[in-house]
Scaffold this motif. Structure first.
Motif, PDB file in Angstrom:
ATOM      1  N   VAL A 177      23.556 117.565   9.396  1.00 52.03           N
ATOM      2  CA  VAL A 177      24.544 117.715  10.583  1.00 52.03           C
ATOM      3  C   VAL A 177      25.915 117.796   9.989  1.00 52.03           C
ATOM      4  O   VAL A 177      26.610 118.419  10.878  1.00 52.03           O
ATOM      5  CB  VAL A 177      24.443 116.498  11.773  1.00 52.03           C
ATOM      6  CG1 VAL A 177      23.045 116.517  12.263  1.00 52.03           C
ATOM      7  CG2 VAL A 177      24.584 115.238  10.738  1.00 52.03           C
ATOM      8  N   ASP A 178      26.033 117.622   8.800  1.00 52.66           N
ATOM      9  CA  ASP A 178      27.423 117.812   8.062  1.00 52.66           C
ATOM     10  C   ASP A 178      27.247 117.737   6.480  1.00 52.66           C
ATOM     11  O   ASP A 178      26.263 117.197   6.032  1.00 52.66           O
ATOM     12  CB  ASP A 178      28.413 116.436   8.543  1.00 52.66           C
ATOM     13  CG  ASP A 178      29.929 116.911   8.278  1.00 52.66           C
ATOM     14  OD1 ASP A 178      30.042 118.383   7.951  1.00 52.66           O
ATOM     15  OD2 ASP A 178      30.646 116.139   8.286  1.00 52.66           O
ATOM     16  N   ASP A 195      25.218 114.789   5.632  1.00 52.14           N
ATOM     17  CA  ASP A 195      24.712 113.503   6.496  1.00 52.14           C
ATOM     18  C   ASP A 195      23.614 114.335   7.178  1.00 52.14           C
ATOM     19  O   ASP A 195      23.402 115.244   7.687  1.00 52.14           O
ATOM     20  CB  ASP A 195      25.973 113.575   7.497  1.00 52.14           C
ATOM     21  CG  ASP A 195      27.214 113.053   6.914  1.00 52.14           C
ATOM     22  OD1 ASP A 195      27.364 112.320   5.756  1.00 52.14           O
ATOM     23  OD2 ASP A 195      28.325 113.183   7.374  1.00 52.14           O
ATOM     24  N   LYS A 197      20.177 113.628   9.617  1.00 55.45           N
ATOM     25  CA  LYS A 197      19.452 112.965  10.872  1.00 55.45           C
ATOM     26  C   LYS A 197      18.084 112.685  10.723  1.00 55.45           C
ATOM     27  O   LYS A 197      17.208 113.689  10.668  1.00 55.45           O
ATOM     28  CB  LYS A 197      19.526 114.104  12.109  1.00 55.45           C
ATOM     29  CG  LYS A 197      19.506 113.429  13.476  1.00 55.45           C
ATOM     30  CD  LYS A 197      20.724 112.466  13.724  1.00 55.45           C
ATOM     31  CE  LYS A 197      20.940 111.867  15.236  1.00 55.45           C
ATOM     32  NZ  LYS A 197      22.216 111.100  15.324  1.00 55.45           N
ATOM     33  N   LYS A 198      17.783 111.626  10.484  1.00 57.66           N
ATOM     34  CA  LYS A 198      16.380 110.974  10.624  1.00 57.66           C
ATOM     35  C   LYS A 198      16.192 110.099  11.816  1.00 57.66           C
ATOM     36  O   LYS A 198      16.481 109.016  11.870  1.00 57.66           O
ATOM     37  CB  LYS A 198      16.214 110.138   9.281  1.00 57.66           C
ATOM     38  CG  LYS A 198      14.650 109.936   9.139  1.00 57.66           C
ATOM     39  CD  LYS A 198      14.624 108.788   7.705  1.00 57.66           C
ATOM     40  CE  LYS A 198      13.063 108.690   7.654  1.00 57.66           C
ATOM     41  NZ  LYS A 198      12.580 107.709   8.810  1.00 57.66           N
ATOM     42  N   ASP A 201      18.677 107.824  13.354  1.00 58.32           N
ATOM     43  CA  ASP A 201      19.592 107.518  12.346  1.00 58.32           C
ATOM     44  C   ASP A 201      20.255 108.621  11.944  1.00 58.32           C
ATOM     45  O   ASP A 201      19.888 109.626  11.474  1.00 58.32           O
ATOM     46  CB  ASP A 201      19.098 106.611  11.398  1.00 58.32           C
ATOM     47  CG  ASP A 201      18.410 105.198  11.855  1.00 58.32           C
ATOM     48  OD1 ASP A 201      19.171 104.409  12.372  1.00 58.32           O
ATOM     49  OD2 ASP A 201      17.295 104.965  11.857  1.00 58.32           O
ATOM     50  N   THR A 202      21.617 108.297  11.410  1.00 55.43           N
ATOM     51  CA  THR A 202      22.474 109.371  10.420  1.00 55.43           C
ATOM     52  C   THR A 202      22.425 108.800   9.044  1.00 55.43           C
ATOM     53  O   THR A 202      23.248 107.634   8.875  1.00 55.43           O
ATOM     54  CB  THR A 202      23.738 109.929  11.363  1.00 55.43           C
ATOM     55  OG1 THR A 202      23.426 110.343  12.484  1.00 55.43           O
ATOM     56  CG2 THR A 202      24.328 110.872  10.210  1.00 55.43           C
ATOM     57  N   ARG A 204      23.962 109.033   4.915  1.00 57.21           N
ATOM     58  CA  ARG A 204      24.731 110.096   4.118  1.00 57.21           C
ATOM     59  C   ARG A 204      23.985 109.917   2.853  1.00 57.21           C
ATOM     60  O   ARG A 204      24.000 108.779   2.424  1.00 57.21           O
ATOM     61  CB  ARG A 204      26.173 109.628   3.923  1.00 57.21           C
ATOM     62  CG  ARG A 204      26.925 110.487   2.989  1.00 57.21           C
ATOM     63  CD  ARG A 204      28.435 110.398   3.140  1.00 57.21           C
ATOM     64  NE  ARG A 204      28.923 111.351   4.120  1.00 57.21           N
ATOM     65  CZ  ARG A 204      30.145 111.342   4.572  1.00 57.21           C
ATOM     66  NH1 ARG A 204      31.161 110.844   3.738  1.00 57.21           N
ATOM     67  NH2 ARG A 204      30.380 112.167   5.677  1.00 57.21           N
ATOM     68  N   TYR A 257      28.674 105.817   7.660  1.00 59.47           N
ATOM     69  CA  TYR A 257      27.113 105.810   7.620  1.00 59.47           C
ATOM     70  C   TYR A 257      26.622 104.896   6.582  1.00 59.47           C
ATOM     71  O   TYR A 257      27.231 104.768   5.621  1.00 59.47           O
ATOM     72  CB  TYR A 257      26.632 107.178   7.605  1.00 59.47           C
ATOM     73  CG  TYR A 257      26.996 108.094   8.672  1.00 59.47           C
ATOM     74  CD1 TYR A 257      26.861 107.773   9.946  1.00 59.47           C
ATOM     75  CD2 TYR A 257      27.572 109.478   8.254  1.00 59.47           C
ATOM     76  CE1 TYR A 257      27.113 108.704  11.096  1.00 59.47           C
ATOM     77  CE2 TYR A 257      28.087 110.176   9.548  1.00 59.47           C
ATOM     78  CZ  TYR A 257      27.715 109.835  10.633  1.00 59.47           C
ATOM     79  OH  TYR A 257      28.250 110.659  11.603  1.00 59.47           O
TER      80      TYR A 257
END
Length: 339
Positions: A177-178, A195, A197-198, A201-202, A204, A257
């Protein structure tokens, strides 16, 4: 010293030197290279000092001499050092549906300069990744290669060398996502991050590659270098690494994160650099690995310079070093984690 024969007195003198050096090395995590460079260089020799002191302890024990107390006390004072050199426990392996695997691998440019007598290194590494199926893969010394493609992964790369176009890359099975980078000053080394996405949760994930001394550690090559030149190279490297870590930690401090740090530190677990970078995180090898955990393919020397650090709130449910995978001068390492 009374009652010792001349050669035992000589042995005890050598024992004393090794014991004092090992004792001094216990200060390494607390003394920055910029304040005491000579001491920081000692970090490279800590595994040897531990082994030497153990051998002296055994020597005096077999001779039933009280001189054994010297190395025994020094080793006892640094028991955490001794047990970080070799993990006697078996590898932890906890199966959980929430597990995901993070792999770190310095691929040495996919054998660009033919260090290995293998023309298929890139495709062999791809086959290795296809077989092991890590969820997140952090690669250092990466270079785009037609034989290395992972279409099932999201990807973020930063190629910092203007000429060779080499650098770091992160592959992720989870959506990115980033992403971005921490560009170190006056060097091709850097740190990159994604970053991901799981589920809800996010997380890093950082991929960091610290400055290398560019010293060939093979004995034959070291003999060609003067001790002064070697020391100056290592001194300059450690000072550069210290600046890189400060820059990295300043960036990481702004992250909200949970984080995983993966990379090649070009330094050992006994150093100030390691201590600062690890901070309150968990060294995945210490938590779940076993054996020497050697990550650099150097003869007769258990050098561990590649690491995966997990946020304290992340469980480390497994760790593996793929020491049979000799497609680079580094071995891939893999941590099984759970948020």
């Amino acid at each position: 010293m009374k009652g010792l024969k001349w050669y035992d007195k000589l042995m005890f003198f050598a024992n004393s030197v090794a014991a004092v050096l090992l004792l001094l090395s216990y200060l390494l995590p607390f003394v920055s290279p910029s304040k005491f460079t000579l001491l920081s260089v000692l970090s490279l020799g800590v595994p040897i000092l531990i082994i030497i002191n153990i051998l002296f302890l055994v020597y005096w024990l077999l001779k039933v001499k009280r001189q054994l107390l010297l190395s025994f006390i020094v080793l006892l004072l640094g028991y955490s050092y001794v047990f970080s050199l070799y993990k006697f426990t078996s590898s932890k392996k906890i199966e959980d549906s929430g597990n995901f695997k993070v792999m770190n691998y310095n691929v040495r440019l996919f054998n660009l300069y033919d260090w290995l007598p293998n023309e298929n290194v890139a495709s062999d590494i791809k086959q290795f990744v296809d077989t092991t199926q890590p969820d997140v893969l952090c690669i250092q010394e990466y270079k785009n290669h037609e034989d290395f493609s992972l279409p099932d992964y999201y990807k973020h790369e930063e190629l910092t060398d203007a000429g060779l176009k080499v650098g770091q890359v992160i592959y992720s099975k989870f959506p990115i996502v980033d992403a971005g980078s921490v560009d170190f000053k006056d060097t091709a080394n850097n740190a990159i991050y994604v970053d991901i996405k799981k589920g809800s949760d996010t997380l890093r994930v950082y991929n960091i590659h610290l400055q290398s001394s560019k010293i060939n550690p093979e004995v034959e090559e070291l003999q060609k270098e003067s001790s002064e030149h070697l020391f100056n190279k290592v001194e300059e490297t450690f000072l550069t690494q210290e600046m890189q870590v400060k820059q990295f930690l300043a960036h990481k401090a702004k992250c909200t994160y949970k984080t995983v740090i993966s990379g090649d530190l070009n330094n050992t677990a006994y150093s100030y650099i390691y201590s600062q970078l690890k901070g309150e995180a968990v060294d995945a090898f210490d938590e779940a690995g076993n054996g020497f955990g050697k990550t650099y393919n150097l003869k007769f020397f258990p050098l561990r310079i590649d690491f995966i650090f997990a946020d304290p709130s992340i469980s480390v449910n497994g760790f593996k070093t793929y020491s049979d995978t000799k497609l680079s001068d580094h071995f891939p390492i893999e941590a099984t984690l759970k948020i």
